[in-house]
Design an enzyme around this catalytic site. Structure first.
Site, mmCIF file in Angstrom:
data_model
loop_
_atom_site.group_PDB
_atom_site.id
_atom_site.type_symbol
_atom_site.label_atom_id
_atom_site.label_comp_id
_atom_site.label_asym_id
_atom_site.label_seq_id
_atom_site.Cartn_x
_atom_site.Cartn_y
_atom_site.Cartn_z
ATOM 1 C CG ASP A 79 -16.737 -73.200 -25.982
ATOM 2 O OD1 ASP A 79 -16.925 -74.526 -25.738
ATOM 3 O OD2 ASP A 79 -17.327 -72.911 -25.289
ATOM 4 C CG ASP A 158 -17.876 -77.106 -19.445
ATOM 5 O OD1 ASP A 158 -18.424 -77.896 -19.018
ATOM 6 O OD2 ASP A 158 -17.414 -77.068 -20.812
ATOM 7 C CG ASP A 219 -22.431 -78.522 -24.784
ATOM 8 O OD1 ASP A 219 -23.261 -78.395 -23.343
ATOM 9 O OD2 ASP A 219 -21.527 -79.157 -24.816
#
Ligand SMILES: *[C@@H]1O[C@H](CO)[C@@H](O)[C@H](O)[C@H]1NC(C)=O
Ligand SMILES: *[C@@H]1O[C@H](CO)[C@@H](O)[C@H](O)[C@H]1NC(C)=O
Ligand SMILES: *[C@@H]1O[C@H](CO)[C@@H](O)[C@H](O)[C@H]1NC(C)=O
Ligand SMILES: *[C@@H]1O[C@H](CO)[C@@H](O)[C@H](O)[C@H]1NC(C)=O
Length: 433
Positions: A79, A158, A219
């Site tokens: 990530d 993202d 999230d």
């Protein structure tokens, strides 16, 4: 609506177009660093947990040696916070040289040699959420090509530091750019999460055509509050969301936090069950080196995985909210089977919930019930009342066979036979695993 009719209607509604890269016909499964490891880049003081090639190598070793890969957990996904703060001289992203000394291609080879896949992260915008170089519109092609050259198999895009009109251009452009590399790369879009997750700001028909999965909502964090908040949002909006999902195109309620610190065993079973009902991607974010055997057995439960991976790819729904705090969730599966989850919002004691399959709109017939977490099988007529005992913040999950008229039913995952039903001498279907 009668269940069989609803099932038929749902089956029709998922005949929609998915991103044409042939990938993720069932929800992707694997491991993703973010929730557990965040932006820990302090390899001096926290060498075992910092974002570095060692962390991904450790997890790849665990996935391939501890029985995860065989169950479908094949993606190892990086990530945020992997890259250098600067692009290279040719304008390409590059990994932090201290934390990824071998480079990304070597890491990709490490995965591929073990039958695993590597995922990486970028951000449609000026910076990533963690402040690393972002992918502005002019960098989309070069970044897609860089990931393909490195042998990356999945890309999460993202959306920090960009506005709505940039996102509207950037997410489809990246889809085209990934396709143009010629390398099949699973594409995860955070776009809807930045636009509130609902129409008219979010166009799910379009998303299904350009992304394999997408984050709709905030999230996840390592707490039951967070998991419950996500469950509430996804099922409150199930009409919109279920219609958007299907093979190759999935809603992503975010990572599994089973095996971390925030969930009890009952809550862990609840997350696993409801993620299976939702046909959600199963990305664990935990420490596979030290995970407890209890958490492992939930994450490695073959029956719940086979429900999650059902080839029809229909996202299930909440069908009942009782005043008692019991809720019932249902997902139609292939071979006319289905999954049921009885979930308790209560905080007192195990609740004895009484109902029948008939009351849950099942067609008349006799069914075989397979209790996913106890492994017990029972024969049950639609009209027979039964009682399930549901723990506070816990679940009971059932695989419900097709009605017994059809006398041989088998359930598969990934081409592998997991079990079958035959009618015994009394005409009662029995499960053989
Ligand atoms: C690119 O898109 C075309 C047309 O939709 C499709 O046939 C092809 O498989 C895609 N290739 C990759 C690598 O995704
Ligand atoms: C979005 O950002 C761009 C700069 O990258 C700017 O030109 C544009 O006006 C912004 N659009 C909105 C709607 O804020
Ligand atoms: C949503 O996207 C689809 C497919 O790209 C398109 O045909 C449709 O016009 C879009 N709907 C709206 C309201 O923009
Ligand atoms: C499912 O049920 C329908 C209607 O009862 C039947 O026509 C069909 O053959 C069944 N399919 C399977 C795979 O058993």
């Amino acid at each position: 609506m009668h269940l069989a009719v609803l099932l038929f209607a749902l089956a029709l509604s998922v005949v929609t177009f998915a991103l044409d890269n042939g990938l993720m016909r069932t929800p992707p499964m694997g491991w993703l660093a973010w929730e557990r490891y965040r932006c820990d880049i302090d390899c001096t003081n926290d060498p075992k947990n910092c974002i570095s090639e060692n962390l991904f190598i450790d997890m790849a070793d665990r996935l391939s040696e501890d029985g995860w890969r065989e169950l479908g957990y094949v993606y190892v996904n990086i990530d945020d916070c992997w890259s250098s703060k600067k692009r290279d001289e040719e304008g390409r992203l590059q990994p932090d040289p201290k934390r990824f000394p071998g480079g990304i291609p070597k890491l990709a080879r490490y995965m591929h040699d073990r039958g695993l896949k590597l995922g990486i992260y970028g951000d449609m915008g000026t910076y990533t959420c963690g402040g690393y170089p972002g992918t502005t519109l002019d960098k989309i092609e070069i970044d897609a090509q860089t990931f393909a050259d490195w042998g990356v198999d999945m890309f999460k895009f993202d959306g920090c530091y960009s506005n709505a009109s940039e996102q509207e251009q950037g997410y489809p452009l990246m889809s085209k750019a990934l396709n143009a590399t010629g390398r099949p790369i699973g594409y995860s879009c955070s776009w809807p999460a930045y636009q509130g997750g609902l129409p008219p700001k979010v166009n799910y028909s379009q998303l299904g055509e350009i992304c394999n999965l997408w984050r709709n909502y905030g999230d996840i964090e390592d707490s039951w509050d967070s998991v419950l908040n996500i469950i509430d949002w996804f099922f409150e909006n199930q009409d919109v969301l279920s219609a958007a999902a299907g093979p190759g195109r999935w809603n992503d309620p975010d990572m599994l936090v089973i095996g971390d610190f925030g969930l009890s065993m009952d809550q862990s079973r609840a997350q696993m069950s409801l993620w299976a009902i939702m046909a959600a991607p199963l990305f664990m974010s935990n420490d596979l080196r030290t995970i407890s055997s209890g958490a492992r057995s939930i994450l490695q439960n073959k029956m719940v995985i086979s429900i999650n991976q059902d080839p029809l790819g229909i996202q299930g729904r909440r069908i009942l909210k009782e005043k008692s705090g019991i809720e019932v969730f249902w997902r139609p599966l292939s071979d006319n089977a289905s999954a049921l989850v009885f979930f308790s919002r209560r905080h007192d004691m195990p609740y004895r919930y009484q109902t029948s399959l008939k009351k849950l709109s099942y067609p008349s017939g006799s069914y075989t019930i397979f209790d996913v977490f106890t492994g017990k099988t029972t024969a049950l007529k639609d009209s027979t009342d039964f009682v399930v005992s549901v723990n506070p913040t816990g679940v009971v999950m059932w695989y419900v066979s097709a009605p017994a008229k059809m006398n041989l039913r088998q359930f598969y995952r990934g081409g592998r036979l997991l079990g079958s039903y035959h009618d015994d001498e009394n005409g009662i279907p029995r499960v053989f695993l």
